[in-house]
Design an enzyme around this catalytic site. Structure first.
Site, mmCIF file in Angstrom:
data_model
loop_
_atom_site.group_PDB
_atom_site.id
_atom_site.type_symbol
_atom_site.label_atom_id
_atom_site.label_comp_id
_atom_site.label_asym_id
_atom_site.label_seq_id
_atom_site.Cartn_x
_atom_site.Cartn_y
_atom_site.Cartn_z
ATOM 1 N N ASN A 158 6.660 -15.980 1.099
ATOM 2 C CA ASN A 158 6.647 -14.580 1.511
ATOM 3 C C ASN A 158 6.707 -14.509 3.038
ATOM 4 O O ASN A 158 6.083 -15.301 3.720
ATOM 5 C CB ASN A 158 5.366 -13.920 0.976
ATOM 6 C CG ASN A 158 5.134 -12.513 1.488
ATOM 7 O OD1 ASN A 158 4.071 -12.198 1.981
ATOM 8 N ND2 ASN A 158 6.124 -11.652 1.382
ATOM 9 N N HIS B 47 2.056 -16.325 2.407
ATOM 10 C CA HIS B 47 2.679 -15.631 3.539
ATOM 11 C C HIS B 47 2.583 -16.592 4.711
ATOM 12 O O HIS B 47 1.484 -16.968 5.130
ATOM 13 C CB HIS B 47 1.943 -14.324 3.858
ATOM 14 C CG HIS B 47 2.564 -13.584 5.003
ATOM 15 N ND1 HIS B 47 3.538 -12.634 4.824
ATOM 16 C CD2 HIS B 47 2.377 -13.683 6.333
ATOM 17 C CE1 HIS B 47 3.914 -12.170 6.011
ATOM 18 N NE2 HIS B 47 3.227 -12.788 6.939
ATOM 19 N N CYS C 89 -4.599 -10.174 3.320
ATOM 20 C CA CYS C 89 -4.531 -8.940 4.118
ATOM 21 C C CYS C 89 -5.276 -9.140 5.438
ATOM 22 O O CYS C 89 -6.476 -9.435 5.442
ATOM 23 C CB CYS C 89 -5.135 -7.776 3.348
ATOM 24 S SG CYS C 89 -5.136 -6.243 4.311
ATOM 25 N N VAL D 38 0.852 -1.195 0.000
ATOM 26 C CA VAL D 38 0.000 0.000 0.000
ATOM 27 C C VAL D 38 0.890 1.248 0.000
ATOM 28 O O VAL D 38 1.829 1.339 0.793
ATOM 29 C CB VAL D 38 -0.915 0.004 1.247
ATOM 30 C CG1 VAL D 38 -1.712 1.305 1.330
ATOM 31 C CG2 VAL D 38 -1.856 -1.192 1.214
ATOM 32 N N GLN E 13 -2.819 -6.366 -8.175
ATOM 33 C CA GLN E 13 -3.493 -7.079 -7.086
ATOM 34 C C GLN E 13 -4.810 -6.409 -6.723
ATOM 35 O O GLN E 13 -4.863 -5.194 -6.525
ATOM 36 C CB GLN E 13 -2.626 -7.176 -5.829
ATOM 37 C CG GLN E 13 -3.273 -8.166 -4.848
ATOM 38 C CD GLN E 13 -2.651 -8.209 -3.477
ATOM 39 O OE1 GLN E 13 -2.652 -7.212 -2.756
ATOM 40 N NE2 GLN E 13 -2.107 -9.360 -3.107
#
Length: 316
Positions: free
Chosen positions: A215, A185, A115, A33, A86
């Protein structure tokens, strides 16, 4: 600037899957972001980054608003490829509509299923999607069916469940629907700074036949190599490590002065807003400046003041 970014015919689109078939570990700049915008992508690509993601874009806003499209997505004809856009989405047709808009200008889309921020979860976006494998399948299937270009990739980025069997099930369902690759992730949605579960990424990799990207907490080129060996992952995605050192993938231990000079040149050429320009430099110089220097540099309030400081102290 979707309306006038490029003419479709002239866009140097690439097949991101070619990278995964190259036999090399694919080095990837994460969606960040505010930060993984065109100017920063241009910088990291100069330093051995193979594949870049845009910051996460809310698909519904993007489809509905020309203003959102203009502010959220900018690319260029030649250098910004391969590029993955994305999206945060929770409805298959909305994701399709967003994918159709960017398809002439990008090489693939990624669905954010990782997220953990409260606002995203409250809206039905991000990490809560790992508990909705059928919805994820539906979204991937719709994009696959409605985008004609077979080279256009459709990937997902996830976090892991406490019960890893659920994550493997999610990944296998996504694979069956035609997802190109999956970025993992290695933390659950509740975990923030706990150690990354690289063992979980290894199990997921062993359970799949599509590429898996690892990640989480990768800060140096050596970390990239170590995580590849630990997990068998086909690609390594980095966020904060690249903010701190955009030349990381080229093997630099800390940001070289040449990279700082490159950032100044690129940011000025792209008309990067001052706050973003300055913040990137604060990240890049974190390891190479003293506390006293930070006190001065971090409160500078204009581009000219930053340029004077860099020239006086570093000859940049």
């Amino acid at each position: 600037m979707v309306g006038d970014i490029v003419e479709t015919k002239q866009c140097q689109l690439k097949d991101p899957m070619d990278l995964f078939h190259s036999g090399q570990v694919v080095k990837i700049c994460a969606p960040m972001v505010r930060y993984s915008k065109l100017a920063f992508r241009t910088l990291v690509r100069k330093y051995s980054c193979d594949l870049c993601y845009t910051p996460m874009i809310v698909a519904a806003d993007f489809v509905r608003s020309a203003k959102a499209r203009d502010s959220e997505f900018t690319t260029n004809k030649v250098g910004d490829h391969p590029l993955i856009v994305q999206f945060a989405a929770k409805e298959a047709q909305v994701l399709c509509d967003a994918a159709r808009i960017v398809c002439p200008f990008a090489d693939g889309i990624d669905l954010n299923c990782g997220c953990p921020q409260r606002w995203a979860m409250a809206e039905g976006y991000g990490a809560c999607l790992i508990n909705k494998p059928e919805l994820v399948q539906d979204m991937v299937r719709h994009v696959r069916n409605q985008i004609d270009n077979p080279r256009f990739s459709v990937s997902i980025k996830i976090r892991i469940h406490e019960d890893l069997k659920r994550t493997v099930d999610l990944c296998q369902k996504a694979e069956a629907t035609g997802v190109s690759w999956i970025t993992v992730h290695g933390r659950s949605m509740e975990e923030r700074h706990q150690p990354v579960h690289y063992d979980a990424i290894k199990i997921i990799k062993q359970s799949m036949s599509i590429p898996i990207v690892a990640n989480g907490d990768i800060k140096t080129l050596k970390d990239t190599e170590n995580v590849h060996h630990l997990t068998g992952a086909d690609g390594i995605m980095v966020a904060r490590g690249l903010l701190a050192n955009p030349a990381m993938f080229a093997g630099y231990e800390e940001t070289p002065l040449k990279c700082i000079q490159d950032w100044v040149d690129i940011a000025l050429e792209h008309g990067t807003p001052f706050t973003c320009f300055h913040h990137h430099l604060m990240y890049m110089m974190e390891r190479i400046t003293s506390k006293q220097e930070k006190k001065v540099f971090n409160v500078l309030s204009s581009t000219s003041a930053v340029l004077d400081y860099l020239n006086d102290h570093y000859g940049v």
